[in-house]
Design an enzyme around this catalytic site. Structure first.
Site, PDB file in Angstrom:
ATOM      1  N   GLN A 297       0.840  -1.192   0.000  1.00  0.00           N
ATOM      2  CA  GLN A 297       0.000   0.000   0.000  1.00  0.00           C
ATOM      3  C   GLN A 297       0.882   1.252   0.000  1.00  0.00           C
ATOM      4  O   GLN A 297       1.860   1.325   0.744  1.00  0.00           O
ATOM      5  CB  GLN A 297      -0.909   0.009   1.228  1.00  0.00           C
ATOM      6  CG  GLN A 297      -1.945  -1.107   1.246  1.00  0.00           C
ATOM      7  CD  GLN A 297      -3.116  -0.852   0.311  1.00  0.00           C
ATOM      8  OE1 GLN A 297      -3.136   0.123  -0.442  1.00  0.00           O
ATOM      9  NE2 GLN A 297      -4.108  -1.734   0.360  1.00  0.00           N
ATOM     10  N   TYR A 325      -5.803 -12.422  -3.170  1.00  0.00           N
ATOM     11  CA  TYR A 325      -4.965 -11.352  -3.745  1.00  0.00           C
ATOM     12  C   TYR A 325      -4.113 -10.734  -2.619  1.00  0.00           C
ATOM     13  O   TYR A 325      -4.113  -9.527  -2.405  1.00  0.00           O
ATOM     14  CB  TYR A 325      -5.811 -10.255  -4.399  1.00  0.00           C
ATOM     15  CG  TYR A 325      -6.852 -10.722  -5.378  1.00  0.00           C
ATOM     16  CD1 TYR A 325      -6.500 -11.047  -6.689  1.00  0.00           C
ATOM     17  CD2 TYR A 325      -8.191 -10.811  -5.015  1.00  0.00           C
ATOM     18  CE1 TYR A 325      -7.468 -11.453  -7.603  1.00  0.00           C
ATOM     19  CE2 TYR A 325      -9.158 -11.220  -5.915  1.00  0.00           C
ATOM     20  CZ  TYR A 325      -8.791 -11.544  -7.212  1.00  0.00           C
ATOM     21  OH  TYR A 325      -9.757 -11.948  -8.115  1.00  0.00           O
ATOM     22  N   ASP A 393      -9.074  -8.350  -1.894  1.00  0.00           N
ATOM     23  CA  ASP A 393      -8.459  -7.058  -2.230  1.00  0.00           C
ATOM     24  C   ASP A 393      -7.964  -7.141  -3.672  1.00  0.00           C
ATOM     25  O   ASP A 393      -6.761  -7.167  -3.948  1.00  0.00           O
ATOM     26  CB  ASP A 393      -7.304  -6.756  -1.266  1.00  0.00           C
ATOM     27  CG  ASP A 393      -6.799  -5.318  -1.390  1.00  0.00           C
ATOM     28  OD1 ASP A 393      -7.330  -4.577  -2.247  1.00  0.00           O
ATOM     29  OD2 ASP A 393      -5.882  -4.944  -0.649  1.00  0.00           O
ATOM     30  N   CYS A 420     -10.402  -0.699  -4.763  1.00  0.00           N
ATOM     31  CA  CYS A 420      -9.874   0.594  -5.208  1.00  0.00           C
ATOM     32  C   CYS A 420     -10.658   1.122  -6.406  1.00  0.00           C
ATOM     33  O   CYS A 420     -10.229   2.065  -7.061  1.00  0.00           O
ATOM     34  CB  CYS A 420      -8.390   0.476  -5.547  1.00  0.00           C
ATOM     35  SG  CYS A 420      -8.016  -0.693  -6.864  1.00  0.00           S
TER      36      CYS A 420
END
Length: 461
Positions: A297, A325, A393, A420
Protein backbone atom coordinates in the site's frame (compact mmCIF):
# COMPACT_ATOMS: atom_id res chain seq x y z
CA UNK A 1 -48.01 0.54 -47.89
CA UNK A 2 -46.40 3.07 -45.56
CA UNK A 3 -42.67 3.59 -45.78
CA UNK A 4 -40.78 3.32 -42.47
CA UNK A 5 -39.73 6.58 -40.87
CA UNK A 6 -36.10 7.50 -41.50
CA UNK A 7 -33.95 7.20 -38.40
CA UNK A 8 -33.63 10.64 -36.88
CA UNK A 9 -30.14 12.06 -36.90
CA UNK A 10 -28.95 13.01 -33.43
CA UNK A 11 -28.28 16.72 -33.29
CA UNK A 12 -25.18 17.57 -31.27
CA UNK A 13 -25.62 21.20 -30.17
CA UNK A 14 -21.91 22.09 -30.35
CA UNK A 15 -18.98 21.49 -32.65
CA UNK A 16 -15.23 21.37 -32.10
CA UNK A 17 -13.87 24.89 -31.68
CA UNK A 18 -17.06 26.38 -30.22
CA UNK A 19 -16.83 28.39 -27.00
CA UNK A 20 -19.63 27.92 -24.44
CA UNK A 21 -20.31 29.21 -20.94
CA UNK A 22 -20.89 26.36 -18.50
CA UNK A 23 -21.90 25.90 -14.87
CA UNK A 24 -20.09 22.90 -13.39
CA UNK A 25 -22.69 20.67 -11.78
CA UNK A 26 -20.67 17.77 -10.39
CA UNK A 27 -17.43 15.83 -10.66
CA UNK A 28 -17.14 12.58 -12.64
CA UNK A 29 -15.27 9.54 -11.31
CA UNK A 30 -12.42 10.62 -13.62
CA UNK A 31 -12.03 13.83 -11.59
CA UNK A 32 -13.30 15.99 -14.48
CA UNK A 33 -16.08 18.53 -14.08
CA UNK A 34 -19.48 17.69 -15.57
CA UNK A 35 -21.85 20.18 -17.20
CA UNK A 36 -24.71 20.18 -19.72
CA UNK A 37 -25.34 22.40 -22.71
CA UNK A 38 -28.78 22.08 -24.35
CA UNK A 39 -29.07 18.66 -22.69
CA UNK A 40 -25.71 17.49 -24.05
CA UNK A 41 -23.15 16.23 -21.51
CA UNK A 42 -19.80 17.99 -21.49
CA UNK A 43 -16.72 16.98 -19.48
CA UNK A 44 -14.59 19.89 -18.28
CA UNK A 45 -11.10 18.96 -16.99
CA UNK A 46 -9.63 21.24 -14.30
CA UNK A 47 -13.05 22.53 -13.22
CA UNK A 48 -14.84 21.99 -9.89
CA UNK A 49 -18.51 21.95 -8.90
CA UNK A 50 -19.92 25.50 -8.52
CA UNK A 51 -17.37 26.90 -10.99
CA UNK A 52 -18.63 28.86 -13.99
CA UNK A 53 -16.28 28.72 -16.98
CA UNK A 54 -15.92 29.63 -20.60
CA UNK A 55 -14.83 26.41 -22.27
CA UNK A 56 -13.79 25.42 -25.79
CA UNK A 57 -15.08 22.19 -27.32
CA UNK A 58 -12.17 19.86 -28.17
CA UNK A 59 -14.02 16.62 -28.93
CA UNK A 60 -17.59 15.46 -29.59
CA UNK A 61 -19.19 12.02 -29.61
CA UNK A 62 -22.83 10.93 -29.81
CA UNK A 63 -23.04 10.70 -26.01
CA UNK A 64 -20.76 13.43 -24.69
CA UNK A 65 -18.21 16.10 -25.49
CA UNK A 66 -14.88 17.16 -24.01
CA UNK A 67 -13.75 20.73 -23.43
CA UNK A 68 -10.85 22.77 -22.11
CA UNK A 69 -11.23 25.79 -19.85
CA UNK A 70 -10.48 29.08 -21.60
CA UNK A 71 -11.48 31.32 -18.72
CA UNK A 72 -12.83 30.77 -15.21
CA UNK A 73 -15.69 33.25 -14.79
CA UNK A 74 -16.59 32.26 -11.22
CA UNK A 75 -14.72 30.07 -8.77
CA UNK A 76 -16.25 27.78 -6.14
CA UNK A 77 -15.66 28.98 -2.57
CA UNK A 78 -14.27 25.49 -1.85
CA UNK A 79 -11.29 26.03 -4.13
CA UNK A 80 -7.89 26.15 -2.36
CA UNK A 81 -4.39 27.00 -3.55
CA UNK A 82 -2.71 23.88 -4.94
CA UNK A 83 0.84 23.58 -3.52
CA UNK A 84 2.25 21.79 -6.57
CA UNK A 85 4.14 23.87 -9.16
CA UNK A 86 3.05 21.63 -12.06
CA UNK A 87 -0.63 21.38 -11.12
CA UNK A 88 -2.78 20.78 -13.12
CA UNK A 89 -0.36 19.97 -15.98
CA UNK A 90 0.81 16.70 -14.43
CA UNK A 91 -2.72 15.34 -13.93
CA UNK A 92 -1.77 12.95 -11.15
CA UNK A 93 -3.65 14.92 -8.47
CA UNK A 94 -6.75 16.20 -10.22
CA UNK A 95 -8.50 17.60 -7.15
CA UNK A 96 -5.53 19.11 -5.31
CA UNK A 97 -7.19 22.54 -5.54
CA UNK A 98 -10.40 21.39 -3.78
CA UNK A 99 -10.88 21.62 -0.01
CA UNK A 100 -10.16 18.31 1.71
CA UNK A 101 -13.66 18.20 3.24
CA UNK A 102 -15.18 18.35 -0.25
CA UNK A 103 -12.74 15.71 -1.52
CA UNK A 104 -13.99 13.27 1.11
CA UNK A 105 -17.66 14.04 0.44
CA UNK A 106 -17.05 13.50 -3.29
CA UNK A 107 -15.48 10.06 -2.68
CA UNK A 108 -18.37 8.93 -0.49
CA UNK A 109 -20.78 10.14 -3.19
CA UNK A 110 -18.88 8.17 -5.86
CA UNK A 111 -19.41 4.97 -3.87
CA UNK A 112 -23.08 5.77 -3.25
CA UNK A 113 -23.66 6.43 -6.96
CA UNK A 114 -21.84 3.26 -8.04
CA UNK A 115 -23.86 1.10 -5.66
CA UNK A 116 -27.15 2.67 -6.78
CA UNK A 117 -26.61 2.93 -10.54
CA UNK A 118 -24.07 0.21 -11.42
CA UNK A 119 -24.70 -2.53 -8.87
CA UNK A 120 -28.28 -1.50 -8.05
CA UNK A 121 -27.39 -2.63 -4.53
CA UNK A 122 -29.66 -1.55 -1.69
CA UNK A 123 -27.38 -0.81 1.26
CA UNK A 124 -29.14 -0.42 4.60
CA UNK A 125 -26.11 1.02 6.44
CA UNK A 126 -24.57 4.49 6.06
CA UNK A 127 -21.32 4.92 4.14
CA UNK A 128 -18.77 6.24 6.63
CA UNK A 129 -15.45 7.91 5.83
CA UNK A 130 -11.98 7.60 7.33
CA UNK A 131 -10.07 10.71 6.18
CA UNK A 132 -6.30 11.00 6.11
CA UNK A 133 -4.40 12.72 8.90
CA UNK A 134 -1.62 13.38 6.36
CA UNK A 135 -3.22 14.61 3.10
CA UNK A 136 0.22 15.57 1.71
CA UNK A 137 3.62 13.80 1.60
CA UNK A 138 2.10 10.37 2.21
CA UNK A 139 3.23 8.26 -0.76
CA UNK A 140 6.07 5.84 -0.03
CA UNK A 141 6.95 4.93 -3.63
CA UNK A 142 7.68 6.84 -6.84
CA UNK A 143 8.10 5.37 -10.31
CA UNK A 144 9.64 8.12 -12.42
CA UNK A 145 9.89 8.19 -16.19
CA UNK A 146 12.84 9.95 -17.87
CA UNK A 147 12.73 11.83 -21.15
CA UNK A 148 15.36 13.95 -22.87
CA UNK A 149 14.23 17.49 -23.59
CA UNK A 150 16.94 19.63 -25.11
CA UNK A 151 20.23 18.75 -23.44
CA UNK A 152 18.78 17.87 -20.03
CA UNK A 153 16.72 14.96 -18.74
CA UNK A 154 13.12 15.53 -17.67
CA UNK A 155 12.30 13.35 -14.67
CA UNK A 156 8.72 13.02 -13.49
CA UNK A 157 5.41 11.37 -14.32
CA UNK A 158 3.57 10.97 -17.61
CA UNK A 159 0.96 13.63 -18.29
CA UNK A 160 -2.43 11.93 -18.26
CA UNK A 161 -3.25 10.24 -21.56
CA UNK A 162 0.20 10.91 -23.03
CA UNK A 163 3.78 9.63 -23.00
CA UNK A 164 5.05 13.13 -22.28
CA UNK A 165 7.03 13.43 -19.04
CA UNK A 166 6.12 16.40 -16.84
CA UNK A 167 9.34 17.42 -15.14
CA UNK A 168 9.12 18.63 -11.56
CA UNK A 169 11.39 19.43 -8.65
CA UNK A 170 8.93 18.19 -6.02
CA UNK A 171 5.74 16.13 -5.85
CA UNK A 172 3.72 17.11 -2.79
CA UNK A 173 2.12 13.69 -2.39
CA UNK A 174 5.50 11.95 -2.09
CA UNK A 175 7.46 11.62 1.12
CA UNK A 176 10.14 14.29 1.08
CA UNK A 177 13.20 11.96 1.17
CA UNK A 178 12.03 10.42 -2.14
CA UNK A 179 12.24 13.82 -3.85
CA UNK A 180 15.72 14.42 -2.39
CA UNK A 181 16.97 11.08 -3.75
CA UNK A 182 15.49 11.80 -7.19
CA UNK A 183 17.16 15.21 -7.41
CA UNK A 184 20.52 13.71 -6.36
CA UNK A 185 20.16 11.18 -9.20
CA UNK A 186 19.25 13.94 -11.65
CA UNK A 187 22.61 15.61 -10.90
CA UNK A 188 24.50 12.32 -11.45
CA UNK A 189 22.70 11.53 -14.71
CA UNK A 190 23.50 15.01 -16.08
CA UNK A 191 27.08 15.01 -14.76
CA UNK A 192 27.93 11.70 -16.44
CA UNK A 193 25.89 12.34 -19.59
CA UNK A 194 23.94 9.08 -19.44
CA UNK A 195 22.09 8.25 -22.63
CA UNK A 196 18.33 8.85 -22.15
CA UNK A 197 15.87 6.36 -23.61
CA UNK A 198 13.77 7.56 -26.54
CA UNK A 199 10.48 5.70 -26.65
CA UNK A 200 9.70 6.47 -30.30
CA UNK A 201 13.07 5.23 -31.57
CA UNK A 202 13.42 2.51 -28.89
CA UNK A 203 17.00 3.71 -28.38
CA UNK A 204 18.98 4.98 -25.42
CA UNK A 205 19.94 3.57 -22.04
CA UNK A 206 18.30 4.92 -18.87
CA UNK A 207 14.51 5.00 -18.94
CA UNK A 208 13.23 5.24 -15.37
CA UNK A 209 13.84 5.49 -11.63
CA UNK A 210 12.01 3.79 -8.77
CA UNK A 211 12.43 5.05 -5.21
CA UNK A 212 10.80 3.33 -2.22
CA UNK A 213 11.02 4.72 1.29
CA UNK A 214 9.70 3.90 4.76
CA UNK A 215 8.44 6.66 7.03
CA UNK A 216 8.91 4.48 10.11
CA UNK A 217 12.27 2.74 9.57
CA UNK A 218 13.69 5.55 7.40
CA UNK A 219 15.11 2.94 5.01
CA UNK A 220 15.00 3.39 1.23
CA UNK A 221 15.52 1.21 -1.84
CA UNK A 222 16.61 2.58 -5.20
CA UNK A 223 15.96 1.11 -8.63
CA UNK A 224 17.48 2.33 -11.92
CA UNK A 225 15.64 1.10 -15.00
CA UNK A 226 17.55 0.74 -18.27
CA UNK A 227 17.64 -1.09 -21.55
CA UNK A 228 20.33 -3.76 -21.99
CA UNK A 229 23.82 -2.58 -21.10
CA UNK A 230 26.03 -1.51 -18.22
CA UNK A 231 26.53 1.74 -16.34
CA UNK A 232 29.82 3.62 -16.80
CA UNK A 233 32.28 2.86 -14.00
CA UNK A 234 32.65 6.53 -13.01
CA UNK A 235 28.87 6.85 -12.67
CA UNK A 236 28.75 3.70 -10.52
CA UNK A 237 31.52 5.05 -8.31
CA UNK A 238 29.56 8.24 -7.62
CA UNK A 239 26.27 6.34 -7.33
CA UNK A 240 27.59 3.95 -4.69
CA UNK A 241 29.52 6.49 -2.63
CA UNK A 242 28.89 5.12 0.84
CA UNK A 243 28.54 8.42 2.71
CA UNK A 244 25.81 9.61 0.32
CA UNK A 245 23.92 6.33 0.50
CA UNK A 246 24.06 6.41 4.29
CA UNK A 247 22.77 9.98 4.32
CA UNK A 248 19.72 8.92 2.33
CA UNK A 249 19.37 5.65 4.34
CA UNK A 250 19.49 3.69 1.05
CA UNK A 251 19.77 -0.03 1.79
CA UNK A 252 20.31 -1.20 -1.76
CA UNK A 253 20.68 -0.08 -5.38
CA UNK A 254 19.01 -2.35 -7.94
CA UNK A 255 19.55 -2.34 -11.70
CA UNK A 256 16.24 -3.24 -13.39
CA UNK A 257 16.41 -4.15 -17.10
CA UNK A 258 13.44 -3.34 -19.30
CA UNK A 259 14.10 -3.76 -23.01
CA UNK A 260 10.47 -4.04 -24.09
CA UNK A 261 8.62 -1.47 -26.22
CA UNK A 262 6.28 -0.26 -23.48
CA UNK A 263 5.72 2.68 -21.16
CA UNK A 264 5.52 0.30 -18.19
CA UNK A 265 8.39 1.35 -15.93
CA UNK A 266 9.76 -1.94 -14.54
CA UNK A 267 11.11 -4.90 -16.47
CA UNK A 268 11.43 -8.45 -15.11
CA UNK A 269 15.22 -8.74 -14.60
CA UNK A 270 16.91 -7.28 -11.50
CA UNK A 271 20.60 -7.07 -10.61
CA UNK A 272 21.87 -5.73 -7.29
CA UNK A 273 24.51 -3.05 -7.85
CA UNK A 274 25.13 -2.27 -4.20
CA UNK A 275 23.89 -3.45 -0.80
CA UNK A 276 20.78 -5.61 -0.69
CA UNK A 277 17.74 -6.02 -2.93
CA UNK A 278 15.20 -5.20 -0.23
CA UNK A 279 14.39 -2.76 2.56
CA UNK A 280 12.31 -2.93 5.72
CA UNK A 281 8.95 -1.26 6.17
CA UNK A 282 7.07 -1.16 9.47
CA UNK A 283 3.36 -0.82 10.14
CA UNK A 284 2.30 -0.95 13.77
CA UNK A 285 4.30 -3.76 15.39
CA UNK A 286 4.89 -5.55 12.07
CA UNK A 287 8.02 -5.43 9.94
CA UNK A 288 7.83 -6.12 6.21
CA UNK A 289 10.51 -7.36 3.82
CA UNK A 290 9.97 -5.45 0.53
CA UNK A 291 11.81 -5.89 -2.77
CA UNK A 292 11.74 -3.45 -5.69
CA UNK A 293 8.72 -4.91 -7.56
CA UNK A 294 6.64 -6.15 -4.62
CA UNK A 295 3.21 -4.65 -4.03
CA UNK A 296 2.60 -2.61 -0.88
CA UNK A 297 0.00 0.00 0.00
CA UNK A 298 1.40 3.41 -0.97
CA UNK A 299 -0.03 5.20 2.07
CA UNK A 300 1.37 3.65 5.28
CA UNK A 301 -0.55 6.04 7.55
CA UNK A 302 -3.93 5.02 6.13
CA UNK A 303 -2.86 1.38 5.75
CA UNK A 304 -2.67 1.08 9.54
CA UNK A 305 -6.27 2.35 9.76
CA UNK A 306 -7.42 0.01 6.97
CA UNK A 307 -5.74 -3.07 8.46
CA UNK A 308 -7.10 -2.20 11.91
CA UNK A 309 -10.59 -1.92 10.44
CA UNK A 310 -10.32 -5.33 8.75
CA UNK A 311 -9.01 -6.79 12.03
CA UNK A 312 -12.01 -5.40 13.95
CA UNK A 313 -14.36 -7.12 11.51
CA UNK A 314 -12.54 -10.47 11.56
CA UNK A 315 -10.62 -11.02 14.81
CA UNK A 316 -13.37 -12.34 17.11
CA UNK A 317 -14.86 -14.71 14.52
CA UNK A 318 -14.20 -18.43 14.32
CA UNK A 319 -12.61 -20.32 11.44
CA UNK A 320 -9.65 -19.58 9.17
CA UNK A 321 -9.27 -16.48 6.99
CA UNK A 322 -8.49 -16.60 3.27
CA UNK A 323 -6.60 -13.47 2.20
CA UNK A 324 -7.28 -13.44 -1.54
CA UNK A 325 -4.96 -11.35 -3.75
CA UNK A 326 -2.74 -11.12 -0.66
CA UNK A 327 0.11 -9.25 -2.38
CA UNK A 328 3.12 -9.24 -0.08
CA UNK A 329 0.93 -10.36 2.82
CA UNK A 330 0.12 -7.06 4.52
CA UNK A 331 -3.40 -7.97 5.68
CA UNK A 332 -2.45 -11.64 6.21
CA UNK A 333 0.37 -10.78 8.60
CA UNK A 334 -1.70 -8.16 10.40
CA UNK A 335 -4.46 -10.70 11.05
CA UNK A 336 -1.98 -13.44 12.00
CA UNK A 337 -0.44 -11.05 14.54
CA UNK A 338 -3.95 -10.65 15.99
CA UNK A 339 -4.24 -14.44 16.42
CA UNK A 340 -6.08 -15.46 13.26
CA UNK A 341 -5.22 -18.49 11.14
CA UNK A 342 -4.63 -17.13 7.64
CA UNK A 343 -4.07 -18.54 4.16
CA UNK A 344 -2.71 -15.95 1.71
CA UNK A 345 -3.02 -16.55 -2.03
CA UNK A 346 -1.39 -14.52 -4.80
CA UNK A 347 -0.25 -15.31 -8.34
CA UNK A 348 3.01 -13.32 -8.05
CA UNK A 349 6.10 -15.30 -7.02
CA UNK A 350 7.93 -12.18 -5.78
CA UNK A 351 4.94 -11.18 -3.63
CA UNK A 352 4.79 -14.62 -2.04
CA UNK A 353 8.55 -14.65 -1.37
CA UNK A 354 8.27 -11.27 0.36
CA UNK A 355 5.25 -12.44 2.38
CA UNK A 356 7.03 -15.59 3.58
CA UNK A 357 10.15 -13.66 4.55
CA UNK A 358 8.05 -11.09 6.42
CA UNK A 359 6.26 -13.89 8.29
CA UNK A 360 9.64 -15.29 9.39
CA UNK A 361 10.87 -11.81 10.29
CA UNK A 362 7.93 -11.38 12.67
CA UNK A 363 7.94 -14.95 13.99
CA UNK A 364 4.41 -15.60 12.75
CA UNK A 365 3.50 -19.27 12.28
CA UNK A 366 -0.30 -19.06 11.91
CA UNK A 367 -0.20 -17.85 8.30
CA UNK A 368 0.86 -19.69 5.17
CA UNK A 369 1.16 -18.44 1.62
CA UNK A 370 0.35 -20.10 -1.70
CA UNK A 371 1.48 -18.92 -5.12
CA UNK A 372 -1.52 -19.66 -7.30
CA UNK A 373 -4.24 -17.93 -9.24
CA UNK A 374 -7.31 -17.37 -7.10
CA UNK A 375 -9.48 -18.93 -9.81
CA UNK A 376 -7.53 -22.20 -9.55
CA UNK A 377 -7.41 -22.13 -5.75
CA UNK A 378 -11.19 -21.72 -5.46
CA UNK A 379 -11.88 -24.35 -8.09
CA UNK A 380 -9.80 -26.90 -6.14
CA UNK A 381 -10.88 -25.77 -2.69
CA UNK A 382 -10.42 -28.85 -0.52
CA UNK A 383 -7.55 -27.12 1.32
CA UNK A 384 -9.89 -24.22 2.15
CA UNK A 385 -12.44 -26.22 4.11
CA UNK A 386 -11.62 -24.40 7.38
CA UNK A 387 -12.15 -20.95 5.85
CA UNK A 388 -15.05 -18.99 7.35
CA UNK A 389 -13.90 -15.51 6.25
CA UNK A 390 -12.61 -14.29 2.89
CA UNK A 391 -10.74 -11.00 2.57
CA UNK A 392 -10.83 -9.80 -1.04
CA UNK A 393 -8.46 -7.06 -2.23
CA UNK A 394 -8.55 -7.42 -6.03
CA UNK A 395 -6.99 -5.17 -8.70
CA UNK A 396 -9.05 -2.38 -10.28
CA UNK A 397 -10.81 -4.80 -12.64
CA UNK A 398 -12.38 -6.51 -9.64
CA UNK A 399 -13.17 -10.23 -9.36
CA UNK A 400 -13.50 -12.50 -12.38
CA UNK A 401 -16.74 -14.49 -12.81
CA UNK A 402 -14.78 -17.62 -11.82
CA UNK A 403 -13.72 -16.02 -8.54
CA UNK A 404 -17.29 -14.92 -7.72
CA UNK A 405 -18.56 -18.43 -8.51
CA UNK A 406 -15.82 -20.00 -6.38
CA UNK A 407 -16.66 -17.77 -3.41
CA UNK A 408 -20.36 -18.61 -3.66
CA UNK A 409 -19.52 -22.31 -3.80
CA UNK A 410 -17.23 -22.03 -0.77
CA UNK A 411 -20.01 -20.25 1.19
CA UNK A 412 -17.91 -18.35 3.74
CA UNK A 413 -19.79 -16.82 6.66
CA UNK A 414 -18.41 -13.36 5.91
CA UNK A 415 -16.55 -11.47 3.20
CA UNK A 416 -14.42 -8.38 3.66
CA UNK A 417 -14.09 -6.67 0.27
CA UNK A 418 -11.36 -4.02 -0.04
CA UNK A 419 -11.71 -2.17 -3.34
CA UNK A 420 -9.87 0.59 -5.21
CA UNK A 421 -12.62 0.94 -7.84
CA UNK A 422 -16.24 1.77 -6.86
CA UNK A 423 -17.59 0.60 -10.23
CA UNK A 424 -16.24 -2.96 -10.04
CA UNK A 425 -17.00 -3.08 -6.31
CA UNK A 426 -20.67 -2.33 -7.03
CA UNK A 427 -20.74 -4.89 -9.84
CA UNK A 428 -19.24 -7.63 -7.65
CA UNK A 429 -21.44 -6.89 -4.62
CA UNK A 430 -24.48 -7.38 -6.85
CA UNK A 431 -23.11 -10.78 -7.95
CA UNK A 432 -22.45 -12.00 -4.40
CA UNK A 433 -26.01 -13.18 -3.91
CA UNK A 434 -27.02 -14.26 -0.44
CA UNK A 435 -24.71 -11.76 1.30
CA UNK A 436 -25.82 -8.54 2.98
CA UNK A 437 -23.70 -5.42 3.49
CA UNK A 438 -23.23 -4.87 7.25
CA UNK A 439 -20.69 -2.00 7.09
CA UNK A 440 -19.05 0.13 4.43
CA UNK A 441 -16.26 2.69 4.88
CA UNK A 442 -14.32 4.91 2.51
CA UNK A 443 -10.67 4.94 3.63
CA UNK A 444 -8.85 7.81 1.92
CA UNK A 445 -5.63 6.17 0.75
CA UNK A 446 -5.10 8.69 -2.07
CA UNK A 447 -5.68 12.30 -0.92
CA UNK A 448 -5.63 14.99 -3.63
CA UNK A 449 -6.67 12.43 -6.26
CA UNK A 450 -10.00 11.08 -7.50
CA UNK A 451 -9.07 7.52 -6.49
CA UNK A 452 -11.21 5.80 -3.88
CA UNK A 453 -10.48 2.93 -1.47
CA UNK A 454 -13.52 1.26 0.10
CA UNK A 455 -13.83 -1.50 2.70
CA UNK A 456 -17.07 -3.47 2.91
CA UNK A 457 -18.18 -6.12 5.41
CA UNK A 458 -20.66 -8.67 4.06
CA UNK A 459 -22.30 -11.49 5.99
CA UNK A 460 -24.22 -14.49 4.70
CA UNK A 461 -27.95 -14.02 5.13
Amino acid sequence: METPLAKQKLEIPVKVGDDVELDIESLASSGDGVSHHSGYTLFVPHALPEDRVRARITKTTKRFGVTRVVERLHSTPDRVEAPCAVFPECGGCKIQDWSYTRQMAFKVQLVQDALAHIGKVDVAVPIESIPADEPLHYRNKASYAIEKRGKKPSIGFYRQGTHHVVDHAECHTLMKPITSIKEWLRVLIELHGLSIYNERRHAGFIRGLVVRQSATTGEALLGLVTTNGDFPQKFLADLTHESTLKRFRIQGVVHNINNSKTNVILGTENRTLWGQDFFREKLGDLEFHLSLPSFFQINPYQSVKLYGLVQSWVQSRDGAVLDAYCGNGGISLWLAKAGCEVIGIDSSASNIRDAEQSAQLNGLTTCRFVQQSLEHALKNADHLAAVKTIVLDPPRKGCSPEVVEGILNLQPERIVYVSCNPATLARDLALLEGYAVRAIKVVDMFPQTQHVETAVLLERE
